[in-house]
Design an enzyme around this catalytic site. Structure first.
Site, PDB file in Angstrom:
ATOM      1  N   TYR A  84      -2.400   5.303  -4.139  1.00 48.96           N
ATOM      2  CA  TYR A  84      -3.468   6.271  -3.867  1.00 48.96           C
ATOM      3  C   TYR A  84      -2.821   7.449  -4.524  1.00 48.96           C
ATOM      4  CZ  TYR A  84      -6.175   3.847  -0.382  1.00 48.96           C
ATOM      5  OH  TYR A  84      -7.026   2.780   0.252  1.00 48.96           O
ATOM      6  N   SER A 141       0.791  -1.173   0.098  1.00 48.76           N
ATOM      7  CA  SER A 141       0.223  -0.113   0.153  1.00 48.76           C
ATOM      8  C   SER A 141       0.946   1.187  -0.010  1.00 48.76           C
ATOM      9  CB  SER A 141      -0.868   0.017   1.201  1.00 48.76           C
ATOM     10  OG  SER A 141      -1.368   1.386   1.350  1.00 48.76           O
TER      11      SER A 141
HETATM   12  C1  LIG Z   1      -6.604  -2.268   7.696  1.00 49.34           C
HETATM   13  C2  LIG Z   1      -6.988  -2.274   6.160  1.00 49.34           C
HETATM   14  C3  LIG Z   1      -6.203  -1.314   5.398  1.00 49.34           C
HETATM   15  C4  LIG Z   1      -6.333  -1.270   4.175  1.00 49.34           C
HETATM   16  N1  LIG Z   1      -5.655  -0.314   3.446  1.00 49.34           N
HETATM   17  C5  LIG Z   1      -5.738  -0.208   1.969  1.00 49.34           C
HETATM   18  C6  LIG Z   1      -4.991   0.427   1.147  1.00 49.34           C
HETATM   19  O1  LIG Z   1      -3.993   1.151   1.786  1.00 49.34           O
HETATM   20  N2  LIG Z   1      -5.206   0.729  -0.103  1.00 49.34           N
HETATM   21  C7  LIG Z   1      -6.001  -0.058  -0.726  1.00 49.34           C
HETATM   22  O2  LIG Z   1      -6.211  -0.192  -1.923  1.00 49.34           O
HETATM   23  N3  LIG Z   1      -7.053  -1.117  -0.221  1.00 49.34           N
HETATM   24  C8  LIG Z   1      -6.659  -1.024   1.426  1.00 49.34           C
HETATM   25  N4  LIG Z   1      -7.706  -1.856   2.113  1.00 49.34           N
HETATM   26  C9  LIG Z   1      -8.467  -2.974   1.287  1.00 49.34           C
HETATM   27  C10 LIG Z   1      -7.835  -4.414   0.972  1.00 49.34           C
HETATM   28  O3  LIG Z   1      -7.063  -4.181  -0.081  1.00 49.34           O
HETATM   29  C11 LIG Z   1      -8.952  -5.228   0.490  1.00 49.34           C
HETATM   30  O4  LIG Z   1      -9.619  -4.662  -0.493  1.00 49.34           O
HETATM   31  C12 LIG Z   1      -9.828  -5.708   1.548  1.00 49.34           C
HETATM   32  O5  LIG Z   1      -9.090  -5.867   2.633  1.00 49.34           O
HETATM   33  C13 LIG Z   1     -10.238  -7.090   1.054  1.00 49.34           C
HETATM   34  O6  LIG Z   1     -11.255  -7.623   2.264  1.00 49.34           O
HETATM   35  P1  LIG Z   1     -10.922  -8.686   3.347  1.00 49.34           P
HETATM   36  O7  LIG Z   1     -10.154  -7.902   4.465  1.00 49.34           O
HETATM   37  O8  LIG Z   1     -12.276  -9.230   3.871  1.00 49.34           O
HETATM   38  O9  LIG Z   1      -9.944  -9.859   2.754  1.00 49.34           O
HETATM   39  C14 LIG Z   1      -7.370  -1.852   3.360  1.00 49.34           C
HETATM   40  C15 LIG Z   1      -8.022  -2.777   4.276  1.00 49.34           C
HETATM   41  C16 LIG Z   1      -7.752  -3.105   5.441  1.00 49.34           C
HETATM   42  C17 LIG Z   1      -8.681  -4.048   6.469  1.00 49.34           C
END
Ligand SMILES: Cc1cc2nc3c(=O)[nH]c(=O)nc-3n(C[C@H](O)[C@H](O)[C@H](O)COP(=O)(O)O)c2cc1C
Length: 345
Positions: free
Chosen positions: A129, A106
């Site tokens: 981002y 990320s």
């Molecule tokens: C703590 C956390 C931080 C996340 N940070 C980002 C991020 O920085 N960029 C991004 O594209 N998605 C981010 N996501 C989304 C994840 O890439 C992903 O789409 C999602 O966690 C998938 O679902 P799951 O947690 O049920 O496996 C984040 C999710 C979580 C839980």
């Protein structure tokens, strides 16, 4: 208790983490209907196995945009792994490499993208981002290129941040400030983490900036999938951001078939959201995903067992997938029968 599945790790992580950090990673946005739906939809789907196919061994190997991986269970981009473990993304990257997986890093990671690439033992993608300043985004892309990242994942579902109410209540009790190394190094303060208002022209702009393949993450609508292909996306992650952005959207697995159809084989399609079992991954692969990304469970492993915990999560899910494929008469991840999945209505 020796954890035997992902749910065991969730309980261990909850005990290990500060309550505010726990709230941050667990939360969905708004009413959390989409967060719940990501799980409920998998439970509504059933598998109709094939028998007597002599499937003695199963091959989990595949390629992701030309990169060979040992498993189609990949690590979703998530910010601030430092909330889960002091080694942060460096530990996760080592875990992903030794599990034969690929990790998407990320923009909002706790460790700098260069540090993570030095630690990594497997392939990395960089999730971008675009904050207010485009030159800033360009510098990040250059850094990712120099550090050997193999694709840029542009997250397109976040023109602003979803309200995570569970977290808002306890945010003030977080023991330390969130640490965003890659961003700090560019001199961007947290107040400047304001997403840019992006359009399809920005996809064209990003493609003109780099020779790396561009993957768009956060697409649910078939027409957006078609536009993604028209704008040269090499891959699409069907995702609702783990229920953390617009609440009330369908489970990502419900949106998968529409996207696969609209893309018509012109881009690789991946899915994330609610993958907690190898059988969930199998359902997504049967419906046309080339691989799945796992989010929160990786942080649960990291929080409770560091690098080894994160690796065990990926191994558990890969082993479950392998076993489910054998039981369903499916010898290879690249050739799973589409009619394996039936929906309960
Ligand atoms: C703590 C956390 C931080 C996340 N940070 C980002 C991020 O920085 N960029 C991004 O594209 N998605 C981010 N996501 C989304 C994840 O890439 C992903 O789409 C999602 O966690 C998938 O679902 P799951 O947690 O049920 O496996 C984040 C999710 C979580 C839980």
């Amino acid at each position: 208790m020796e954890p035997v599945n992902v749910h065991d790790y969730e309980a261990l992580a909850r005990e290990a983490m500060h309550p505010a950090a726990w709230a941050y990673i667990s939360a969905g946005s708004g009413e959390e209907t989409t967060l719940e739906e990501n799980r409920a939809a998998f439970e509504r789907m059933k598998l109709l196995p094939r028998v007597l196919r002599g499937v003695g061994s199963v091959d989990l190997r595949t390629t992701i945009l030309g990169t060979e991986v040992g498993t189609p269970i990949l690590v979703a981009p998530m910010g601030v792994h430092g909330l889960a473990h002091s080694e942060g993304e460096c530990a996760t990257a080592r875990a992903a490499g030794s599990a034969g997986s690929l990790m998407a890093v990320s923009t909002a990671s706790s460790r700098s993208l260069e540090e993570i690439s030095v630690s990594a033992t497997g392939p990395l993608w960089f999730q971008l981002y675009v904050y207010r300043s485009r030159p800033f985004a360009e510098r990040l892309v250059r850094r990712a290129e120099r550090a050997g990242y193999r694709a840029i994942v542009l997250t397109v579902d976040s023109p602003r941040w979803g309200r995570k109410e569970r977290f808002l209540r306890v945010e003030q009790t977080l023991p330390s400030e969130l640490d965003y190394s890659s961003l700090d190094e560019e001199g961007l303060s947290e107040e400047e983490f304001v997403p840019a208002t992006l359009t399809w022209e920005d996809v064209t702009w990003l493609r003109s900036l780099t020779d790396l393949p561009v993957v768009l993450k956060g697409i649910l609508h078939p027409e957006d999938a078609a536009l993604a292909v028209e704008h040269g996306a090499a891959g699409i992650v069907v995702s609702n951001h783990g229920g953390r952005q617009l609440d009330g959207v369908p489970a990502s697995i419900e949106a998968l078939s529409g996207v696969v159809e609209a893309a018509g084989g012109r881009a690789e399609i991946y899915l994330d959201g609610g993958i907690r079992r190898g059988t969930d991954a199998l359902k997504a692969l049967a419906l046309g995903a080339r691989a799945v990304f796992v989010g929160r469970p990786v942080l649960w492993g990291l929080a409770s067992g560091g690098e080894a915990g994160a690796r065990h999560i990926l191994k558990l899910l890969s082993d479950e997938l392998e076993s489910a494929m054998a039981l369903a008469g499916q010898p290879g991840v690249t050739e799973i029968d589409p009619d394996l999945v039936v929906w309960e209505r």
